[in-house]
Write a protein that holds these residues in place. Structure first.
Motif, PDB file in Angstrom:
ATOM      1  N   VAL A 352      50.978  44.435  34.021  1.00 31.92           N
ATOM      2  CA  VAL A 352      51.740  43.728  35.044  1.00 31.92           C
ATOM      3  C   VAL A 352      50.949  42.486  35.430  1.00 31.92           C
ATOM      4  O   VAL A 352      49.737  42.409  35.178  1.00 31.92           O
ATOM      5  CB  VAL A 352      51.974  44.593  36.316  1.00 31.92           C
ATOM      6  N   PRO A 353      51.586  41.500  36.048  1.00 35.03           N
ATOM      7  CA  PRO A 353      50.845  40.335  36.552  1.00 35.03           C
ATOM      8  C   PRO A 353      50.067  40.738  37.811  1.00 35.03           C
ATOM      9  O   PRO A 353      50.550  40.594  38.935  1.00 35.03           O
ATOM     10  CB  PRO A 353      51.948  39.306  36.840  1.00 35.03           C
ATOM     11  N   GLN A 354      48.869  41.247  37.624  1.00 40.81           N
ATOM     12  CA  GLN A 354      48.150  41.929  38.701  1.00 40.81           C
ATOM     13  C   GLN A 354      47.970  41.061  39.945  1.00 40.81           C
ATOM     14  O   GLN A 354      48.198  41.523  41.071  1.00 40.81           O
ATOM     15  CB  GLN A 354      46.787  42.406  38.194  1.00 40.81           C
ATOM     16  N   ALA A 355      47.510  39.828  39.769  1.00 35.98           N
ATOM     17  CA  ALA A 355      47.255  38.983  40.933  1.00 35.98           C
ATOM     18  C   ALA A 355      48.529  38.783  41.751  1.00 35.98           C
ATOM     19  O   ALA A 355      48.489  38.793  42.989  1.00 35.98           O
ATOM     20  CB  ALA A 355      46.677  37.641  40.492  1.00 35.98           C
ATOM     21  N   ALA A 356      49.647  38.619  41.057  1.00 31.42           N
ATOM     22  CA  ALA A 356      50.927  38.444  41.757  1.00 31.42           C
ATOM     23  C   ALA A 356      51.334  39.727  42.475  1.00 31.42           C
ATOM     24  O   ALA A 356      51.850  39.689  43.599  1.00 31.42           O
ATOM     25  CB  ALA A 356      52.009  38.012  40.772  1.00 31.42           C
ATOM     26  N   VAL A 357      51.106  40.874  41.846  1.00 32.83           N
ATOM     27  CA  VAL A 357      51.425  42.157  42.471  1.00 32.83           C
ATOM     28  C   VAL A 357      50.617  42.337  43.749  1.00 32.83           C
ATOM     29  O   VAL A 357      51.145  42.729  44.807  1.00 32.83           O
ATOM     30  CB  VAL A 357      51.152  43.320  41.496  1.00 32.83           C
ATOM     31  N   LEU A 358      49.319  42.058  43.679  1.00 36.20           N
ATOM     32  CA  LEU A 358      48.447  42.275  44.833  1.00 36.20           C
ATOM     33  C   LEU A 358      48.839  41.407  46.027  1.00 36.20           C
ATOM     34  O   LEU A 358      48.566  41.765  47.176  1.00 36.20           O
ATOM     35  CB  LEU A 358      46.996  42.003  44.447  1.00 36.20           C
ATOM     36  N   ARG A 359      49.484  40.296  45.759  1.00 39.33           N
ATOM     37  CA  ARG A 359      49.880  39.409  46.856  1.00 39.33           C
ATOM     38  C   ARG A 359      51.210  39.799  47.495  1.00 39.33           C
ATOM     39  O   ARG A 359      51.603  39.220  48.507  1.00 39.33           O
ATOM     40  CB  ARG A 359      49.955  37.963  46.360  1.00 39.33           C
TER      41      ARG A 359
END
Length: 478
Positions: A352-359
């Motif tokens: 998954v696009p991790q940085a985008a998920v975390l935001r």
């Protein structure tokens, strides 16, 4: 341009991205003074994703030039060797190429500084021969750096391999004790050639002009003060340490890591969930679990009752026959799990696009393998952590995050194989999302989010550290 900063990186995509982020930061703040040249070895771990990433950066940041070194090959099969020794052998065989490159660059401009990552330590004698100021770029945190600076004393005292010292803890000045058996893989076995290489690297850490660290002072104040006190290198001067982070690549710059199938759908799914209600589980590019462990995670998540987004990769040895999307979730999950949890959980194959998920506002906690890039991404997003280390220096990161920095809840892992039961997964998730301690962690991390942004602001600590370095580099005589 007044001169060039030469960055030398190990040619794996994660190392290259971190190095380029440092180069981008230097250009952002001091591009009127310096250009950036990245030395890139080829012939060992080359991939389409690396080429794609470099081409993208070359277009978007033309002041960053990549100098590909001539191909070098190693033979890992005669006799078979573990990856660590092959890696170090490959980097040593590039020494002649590095020497020639530095001579060529010096003939055209002044090399103001030579910045290398740990895998490139074999280049240090070359830089000394050419009288070029040399710095380490330490891509983990200051706490791990403090331990690595002291580690040669343990190497000298140990009469047997760390892997055989069950029940033994290693003491480090000012740091929590660390289990000998949980040290990074290259340090575990004295018969592994990588052991000697790690000894050499840790010994050389204190013998450069400075160390740039991908952290910021407010995140690890105790470790920064500890290193500056000289306690980590009691028998020699400690080089200055410059905290220049958090350096985090945005998703658009991550070369070959493109979405697979409908995996961007996870972002839309998160948009439909209540604020801070979802636990996100992701374990890095190498984070593969056995089929048994995957089932235990599922059991724990189901029993916890909380919403979750979980990234699942194929177990080791099951990758053949398909790409990243070839993960048979029905076969890996307990019978009926996906159906029973479909209203509150989403399991995603491979990536998954991790940085985008975390935001995303819906995400309330992060179960992570404690890779430092993932830790920094979580800090920048203000998310509390459950620490589940798997490899490299991640056990050290877990200990520091839990015991030293008070920023994570640790999971209990079985001795030997690190297995985590479903009951333990449930406990950790509930503690993160329901307990008073979990609430305190969330408040602390949310405050740290602001400090992370401030560190890279115009008057921030990381900006000041980089400015100090730029002043030092500018004073070097042409």
């Amino acid at each position: 341009m007044e001169g060039t900063i030469v960055l030398y990186t190990y040619p794996a995509i994660g190392h290259i991205i971190s190095t380029v982020e440092l180069g981008k930061l230097i250009l952002c703040r001091h591009g009127h003074q310096f250009s950036i040249t990245v030395l890139l070895p080829i012939g060992f771990v080359d991939s389409h994703s690396i080429s794609s990433y470099i081409d993208s950066i070359s277009r978007s940041h033309p002041s960053i030039s990549f100098r590909r070194l001539p191909p070098v090959s190693v033979d890992p099969a005669s006799p078979p060797r573990r990856n660590g020794p092959v890696t170090f052998d490959f980097m040593r065989k590039n020494s002649a190429n590095v020497l020639q490159s530095l001579r060529d660059i010096s003939a055209a401009t002044t090399v103001r500084a030579f910045i290398i990552d740990m895998f490139c330590t074999s280049a240090l004698p070359i830089a000394r021969e050419l009288n070029i100021p040399t710095y380490f770029f330490f891509t983990s945190g200051a706490s791990v750096l403090a331990a690595f600076l002291y580690l040669p004393r343990h190497f000298e005292r140990s009469t047997k391999s760390f892997k055989d010292q069950h029940g033994v803890v290693l003491e480090f000045p000012g740091l929590p004790p660390l289990k000998a058996t949980e040290m990074p893989e290259p340090t575990l076995d004295q018969d592994n050639p990588a052991y000697g290489e790690m000894f050499y690297i840790c010994d050389q850490l204190a013998k450069v002009d400075g160390i740039l660290v991908n952290t910021f002072e407010a995140l690890e104040p105790k470790a920064v003060e500890l290193i500056a006190s000289g306690a980590c290198v009691p028998d020699a001067p400690t080089p200055p340490v410059y905290c220049v982070g958090p350096l985090i690549a945005d998703e658009s710059s991550r070369g070959g890591n493109s979405p697979v199938g409908g995996q961007q759908d996870c972002l839309s799914w998160l948009d439909k969930q209540p604020r801070k209600s979802v636990v996100f589980l992701c374990f890095g590019s190498r984070g593969r679990f056995s089929a048994e462990q995957i089932k235990e995670v599922a059991v724990g998540l189901e029993k916890s009752g909380h919403r979750f987004l979980w990234v699942v990769k194929n177990p080791p040895g099951h990758e053949q026959g398909g790409g990243k999307g070839d993960v048979d979730l029905e076969a890996l999950m307990p019978e009926g799990f996906l159906e029973r949890t479909k209203e509150r959980g989403l399991v995603v194959r491979s990536w998954v696009p991790q940085a985008a998920v975390l935001r995303k506002e819906a995400v309330g906690g992060f179960v992570t393998h404690c890779g430092w890039n993932s830790v920094l991404e979580a800090v920048a997003a203000g998310l509390a952590l459950v620490a589940w280390p798997l490899y490299a220096e991640q056990h050290m990161n877990r200990n520091f995050l839990v015991q030293y920095m008070g920023m994570a809840i640790g999971v209990e892992q079985r001795d030997g194989d690190g297995f985590v039961s479903g009951d333990e997964v449930e406990r950790a998730v509930r503690e993160l999302m329901e307990s008073e301690r979990g609430r305190e962690l969330r408040e602390k991390l949310w405050a740290m989010r602001e400090k992370a942004a401030e560190a890279l602001g115009d008057s921030g600590s990381s900006t000041a550290a980089l400015t100090k370095l730029a002043q030092i580099w500018s004073r070097r005589l042409s």
